[in-house]
Design a protein around this motif. Structure first.
Motif, PDB file in Angstrom:
ATOM      1  N   ALA A  95      91.681 160.950 183.516  1.00 57.39           N
ATOM      2  CA  ALA A  95      91.994 159.530 183.729  1.00 57.39           C
ATOM      3  C   ALA A  95      90.933 158.653 183.084  1.00 57.39           C
ATOM      4  O   ALA A  95      89.846 159.113 182.718  1.00 57.39           O
ATOM      5  CB  ALA A  95      92.080 159.237 185.221  1.00 57.39           C
ATOM      6  N   ARG A  96      91.260 157.389 182.939  1.00 59.55           N
ATOM      7  CA  ARG A  96      90.292 156.433 182.408  1.00 59.55           C
ATOM      8  C   ARG A  96      89.570 155.731 183.547  1.00 59.55           C
ATOM      9  O   ARG A  96      90.059 155.690 184.689  1.00 59.55           O
ATOM     10  CB  ARG A  96      91.012 155.409 181.541  1.00 59.55           C
ATOM     11  N   GLY A  97      88.436 155.169 183.237  1.00 60.06           N
ATOM     12  CA  GLY A  97      87.664 154.451 184.238  1.00 60.06           C
ATOM     13  C   GLY A  97      88.473 153.346 184.894  1.00 60.06           C
ATOM     14  O   GLY A  97      88.384 153.139 186.116  1.00 60.06           O
ATOM     15  N   SER A  98      89.273 152.679 184.113  1.00 57.86           N
ATOM     16  CA  SER A  98      90.055 151.563 184.673  1.00 57.86           C
ATOM     17  C   SER A  98      91.091 152.053 185.676  1.00 57.86           C
ATOM     18  O   SER A  98      91.551 151.284 186.513  1.00 57.86           O
ATOM     19  CB  SER A  98      90.739 150.796 183.541  1.00 57.86           C
TER      20      SER A  98
ATOM     21  N   GLN B  21      90.448 154.755 187.662  1.00 60.43           N
ATOM     22  CA  GLN B  21      89.790 155.464 188.771  1.00 60.43           C
ATOM     23  C   GLN B  21      88.805 154.627 189.557  1.00 60.43           C
ATOM     24  O   GLN B  21      88.395 155.026 190.644  1.00 60.43           O
ATOM     25  CB  GLN B  21      89.036 156.687 188.219  1.00 60.43           C
ATOM     26  N   ASN B  22      88.364 153.523 189.011  1.00 63.97           N
ATOM     27  CA  ASN B  22      87.395 152.731 189.768  1.00 63.97           C
ATOM     28  C   ASN B  22      88.007 152.231 191.077  1.00 63.97           C
ATOM     29  O   ASN B  22      89.175 151.849 191.113  1.00 63.97           O
ATOM     30  CB  ASN B  22      86.918 151.540 188.928  1.00 63.97           C
ATOM     31  N   ASP B  23      87.203 152.243 192.119  1.00 58.81           N
ATOM     32  CA  ASP B  23      87.650 151.768 193.426  1.00 58.81           C
ATOM     33  C   ASP B  23      87.189 150.321 193.602  1.00 58.81           C
ATOM     34  O   ASP B  23      85.982 150.056 193.755  1.00 58.81           O
ATOM     35  CB  ASP B  23      87.060 152.644 194.536  1.00 58.81           C
ATOM     36  N   ILE B  24      88.148 149.418 193.592  1.00 58.13           N
ATOM     37  CA  ILE B  24      87.832 147.991 193.681  1.00 58.13           C
ATOM     38  C   ILE B  24      87.387 147.636 195.103  1.00 58.13           C
ATOM     39  O   ILE B  24      88.034 148.013 196.081  1.00 58.13           O
ATOM     40  CB  ILE B  24      89.080 147.169 193.282  1.00 58.13           C
TER      41      ILE B  24
ATOM     42  N   HIS C 136      89.404 156.815 195.099  1.00 57.64           N
ATOM     43  CA  HIS C 136      89.272 157.883 194.110  1.00 57.64           C
ATOM     44  C   HIS C 136      87.900 158.552 194.205  1.00 57.64           C
ATOM     45  O   HIS C 136      87.739 159.719 193.879  1.00 57.64           O
ATOM     46  CB  HIS C 136      89.447 157.326 192.691  1.00 57.64           C
TER      47      HIS C 136
ATOM     48  N   SER D  69      82.791 151.330 192.026  1.00 55.87           N
ATOM     49  CA  SER D  69      82.484 152.756 191.832  1.00 55.87           C
ATOM     50  C   SER D  69      81.057 153.021 191.364  1.00 55.87           C
ATOM     51  O   SER D  69      80.745 154.103 190.880  1.00 55.87           O
ATOM     52  CB  SER D  69      83.497 153.423 190.884  1.00 55.87           C
TER      53      SER D  69
ATOM     54  N   ASP E  28      87.207 150.634 177.822  1.00 56.85           N
ATOM     55  CA  ASP E  28      87.446 151.557 178.934  1.00 56.85           C
ATOM     56  C   ASP E  28      86.515 152.772 178.802  1.00 56.85           C
ATOM     57  O   ASP E  28      85.637 152.797 177.921  1.00 56.85           O
ATOM     58  CB  ASP E  28      88.926 151.979 178.935  1.00 56.85           C
ATOM     59  N   THR E  29      86.679 153.735 179.684  1.00 53.85           N
ATOM     60  CA  THR E  29      85.818 154.927 179.681  1.00 53.85           C
ATOM     61  C   THR E  29      86.655 156.157 179.980  1.00 53.85           C
ATOM     62  O   THR E  29      87.781 156.042 180.470  1.00 53.85           O
ATOM     63  CB  THR E  29      84.705 154.815 180.749  1.00 53.85           C
TER      64      THR E  29
ATOM     65  N   PRO F 203      85.132 159.500 184.534  1.00 55.39           N
ATOM     66  CA  PRO F 203      84.877 158.426 183.572  1.00 55.39           C
ATOM     67  C   PRO F 203      83.786 157.504 184.101  1.00 55.39           C
ATOM     68  O   PRO F 203      83.697 157.258 185.308  1.00 55.39           O
ATOM     69  CB  PRO F 203      86.227 157.698 183.486  1.00 55.39           C
TER      70      PRO F 203
ATOM     71  N   LEU G  62      82.787 149.300 182.983  1.00 55.00           N
ATOM     72  CA  LEU G  62      83.812 148.971 181.997  1.00 55.00           C
ATOM     73  C   LEU G  62      83.447 147.661 181.309  1.00 55.00           C
ATOM     74  O   LEU G  62      82.908 146.750 181.939  1.00 55.00           O
ATOM     75  CB  LEU G  62      85.172 148.791 182.680  1.00 55.00           C
TER      76      LEU G  62
END
Lengths: 357, 357, 357, 357
Positions: A255-258, A260-263, A278, B103, B202-203, B300, B304
């Protein structure tokens, strides 16, 4: 070394066919009521002979507390404990005295120590985990007072796997079947597979999922001793474990960071929470207050009830066939061990965090 | 705690935008020639700005040894070292002083310590790994005298994965491309993917494979501190790591014992070897003389270069866009870190094994 | 190993004639204001060249903090620090490269490590204690917030001894004379003795008394790590220390139990106190809320400015005469070191006690 | 914490009136023949009821080994052991449930833990030292193979003191009298004094001298963990110890450097030796191959068979008179404990030194 933990510490001893298995729990907070029924129940979850899926060995596994408890409460002094071995069939292992069982520790122990107790695998026997369950049960007695709940279940056996996340299951169903799987339908399939494998004189592996709920923010040490590094080491220290992942784990690498990041967002109670999880409840090595979840991979048991080629201690080829009573799949009995190790890690870190307040 | 290891120990300090990163190596054997070129080369493999794939930050990362070396050889006294920070753009981080990056460890650090150095991520910055590379380089100086070789490489980026085992690759190709992948064709694909991801702001994550060759039999401690438990903890303690597996790992749970057991056989030189190495070089927690191999999953990168929703320290929703120079994918620069951690684990256990001879 | 403490930990490095002396303080509570003036003042109490009684070496001993402090406060991250060496006269030691100084560590280091940095004693130099003073100063910054005061003073030099207990002296006089003795009359006699000894090219030992006031009840671990066992180890780890006693110490062995027991009685504030304090503030290994007091014996410095018989590294008899600048008596400069070690022990135990609350 | 040692480690548990006293020995070298007669003989030297000089309590103190031994040899696995308590008169202590015995640990334990097992002193009982004697006996089994001999004896009781150094006595006489003093004449005087003190319902202290012979050069860690700092901590961790000194100790502070330095000279066998041994066998924190000798001060036992003023747990004044069976002087029974602690320190450092070869 046979000690686990930094300031809540379990030291263990014992071999499968010696006098018994035991240990010392050091750093137990004082004044905690000792729930002996719970302690024995935890041991019963681990013990062999629970069902047709596990080894037929009968072991009572009654624990005797030797110290550290006074009038039903912990005193802050170390808790010594002992579970006597019984009903051992040492002669079942006579043929293993000079033979190295494939994918067991016989060869490596012999090389390292120049001597080994071959009976029942000696120190390498899974009976050693009795001591972990005792340590974990004491840890849980403290954790439940703090609202921290630790749950594990079988999520995969062979290629029969749960497809949902832990959210999708009712944890109260876990102990309703011998596989310790919260999906009754899958549990039945897993049980059938284990029975088939057993009939073949073979063995099978699987995955256990662990979930820690109610953990406060900030547990763990952020560099080497990240909370998940400690959990990982705890799990990888269990016999037959080959892998550990938490949060999105291995699957998350695609997956990409965008994605998987947890907002972060404000929680209704004024604290801060995350929209997704995530991360698996740990960020920067420290618990973030969300559920911690992880998966532990167990290989198939190395002891087969069929003939295998191997060598003797002097390197002569031979053929080995195990006698005795063995598990075709360790997963069902490993569930309480995963919980025990997780409980000790969390308590150790909880105490350590208090130190710096 | 910021110390790693039992009797070969690395203690580290330092933040991204403070005076520098450094540490103390304790338990280094005496009389070892210090190869400063090698040490600096290891740091150069880790440093940013190596290629278009990594962050454009320029950091010299010159290490100064402060003690423990006399006339070019280690003295057995602790080795203090320091890498000064330079070329920091602290103002790039002004907008993060009161904002929690998704994250990242901002929220958990703030909760645990009540204070944090927000500049460049402070202690949570990957610059902290400089100290690990220094520790690992010293460990390698000893290990290579003993014939132990440690190699890591990028085996997956996003969904571009090597399909072969480590046997299938020529390790001398690893450093021939900026991804550090021994398959030149795949390396190119990976590089393209990273460039694309970067262009998207992105990452992306991936997997690093580690291989330890020439390890003697019997390293590790068989119960809690199994050699793979120590390796796992070492890897899981690296920033962004979400999973660790060795030998057949997670994939092996679907096989049967009869398929995975490693049959012992006499080796031509009179020792004992195994026909296969599903175990990954470790049995019962102890090295068995075969190659040790493992895989490490990296998520990742959380930073970002696009807008993300988040909250401020007081819980107010806000929008964050990172400035600065960041890696779209940590894998290429993490390869020497994986090697460094593995080297320290192996040396620590090698020394410990000698203690009991 | 070069690490001191359990959860408040100091790791040190550095040799006398290398780049510098430094260390890492780990487990420092966060949010503590860093008093740089106090820190430097503590180092100044230790540094050479303070008075005619000490070595004439001039060393600035300016400390640089390398991490763990942000905007004047500790962050909970490890505090790296460095004091550069300067004004070294390494050539003063050329004649010691292959010669073992009597009652120094040259022979034992050479035997243990097979190599040593002979310049200025290398790692065995008392300059190593700079790092202890830094660690102790940080510990004191926390302790004074908790009302815990640590004081040490010279109570004996050669056969000139204070006859009273610590109660009989005004601690504010300690820093009023170069001997650091709270009895101005005795201080003068001690100073004269030291001057005489120095004129003879000889050296002299003495005793430092330490007092810890305001310590809460219950610090320490009651079996192996009794609070006084930790204090004793801390003091015996200082160069030239040959003995440690607390409470009535060695003198108390001639008294009877009925003379030495400390009778409990109610305190005016509702707590429990003791009528006497023969115990020295520790009972069963745990602090009991009374003043903790102890005495530390220092041997005469081994470096003499006169000829001594000895051998070279290959065992050939030779004659050695030290050049350079040396202390005829370490006591005055050891006072802040005794305090520093005590402060670290107390803070470590204070934090540990909090862990179990 | 209830663990002693770095890589040879003893973890202990147990209270006086609980099920038993025991522990775990971890890091024991493998392949060592276990001398059960010697082990039991060591315990017998410690046990009560040996002579008219000690408490009249009868305790069998039979040790059961629970693990780590196979066919009479150590396996390298942890050695669990247990000594059951028997012949306890718990009701003798009923009056102490809510009363703090002067100069005992009742008050400090109660304050630290909020609970305590008052029967027989609980964890603070000298019965805890059984576990140390077991650990020491195993250490001695290894040390004697290496030619290292550890001897302790009573050198002072009250004001009756041996005047000679350890060289002046025949160690084979130590076990010939109940005081464990190598001077038969003084032993008799000491015995009379103890009998007199006992008749008075009182107690008396004294000094034990320890000697370590045959220790190789280079054991110890030179900064914090100097060999004598470890020995000191080991001794100060024994109940009732108030002081530790080695070499010339406290008395040496009045001598000059020129009188105390130990001149090196070639030994007949080509090694290097010292003309004198004022240093006590340790220089720079490392053993130098000469005999190590030290002295340990024990206070008079706190339990008196006469009335004492004290308070109850709520601070009310009361009068306490101990019932039960107590030692008027701990020295005779402490001799094997001093040896045991020394043996564990030396073995731990011997193993650690091997690690770095």
């Amino acid at each position: 070394m046979n000690t686990f933990g930094q300031i809540f510490r379990l030291t263990t001893f014992g071999e499968s066919h010696g006098p018994g298995i035991g240990g010392v729990i050091d750093g137990m907070p004082s004044g905690i009521e000792v729930d002996m029924d719970f302690l024995q129940a935890e041991l019963d979850r681990r013990k062999p002979g629970q069902s047709a899926l596990t080894t037929a060995r009968k072991e009572g596994d009654r624990v005797e507390l030797l110290s550290g408890v006074f009038e039903g409460k912990t005193t802050g002094c170390p808790i010594g404990f002992l579970v006597r071995n019984e009903n051992q069939h040492s002669s079942d292992y006579d043929n293993m005295r000079n033979v190295f069982r494939p994918s067991h520790a016989d060869f490596t122990y012999q090389s390292k120590y120049g001597i080994r107790d071959h009976r029942g695998g000696g120190r390498t026997s899974a009976r050693e985990t009795i001591a972990r369950v005792v340590g974990g049960a004491f840890a849980k007695m403290v954790l439940r007072q703090r609202g921290i709940r630790i749950t594990a279940y079988t999520s995969q056996v062979g290629n029969i796997a749960l497809t949902g996340s832990y959210h999708d299951y009712d944890f109260s169903l876990i102990e309703q079947n011998p596989v310790r799987c919260p999906d009754p339908q899958k549990a039945e399939e897993m049980a059938k597979l284990i029975a088939q494998v057993k009939a073949d004189g073979d063995t099978i592996g699987g995955i256990i999922t662990g979930v820690i709920q109610g953990c406060p923010v900030g547990l763990g040490e952020p560099v080497f001793d990240k909370l998940h590094a400690q959990l990982g080491a705890a799990m990888l220290g269990i016999n037959a474990v080959k892998g550990f992942e938490y949060g999105e784990g291995f699957a998350g690498v695609t997956a990409r960071g965008s994605e998987q990041n947890d907002i972060f967002q404000p929680a209704p109670d004024g604290t801060i929470t995350t929209l997704t999880n995530h991360s698996g409840g740990i960020q920067g090595g420290l618990s973030n207050g969300q559920d911690i979840f992880f998966r532990v991979a167990f290989k198939p048991v190395a002891t087969l009830l069929r003939e295998q080629h191997t060598v003797t201690a002097d390197g002569t080829p031979t053929i080995l066939k195990a006698r005795g009573r063995h598990d075709p799949c360790v997963l069902p009995r490993a569930v309480p061990i995963v919980e025990a190790m997780a409980a000790m890690v969390i308590l150790d870190n909880l105490l350590l965090a208090q130190a710096y307040k």
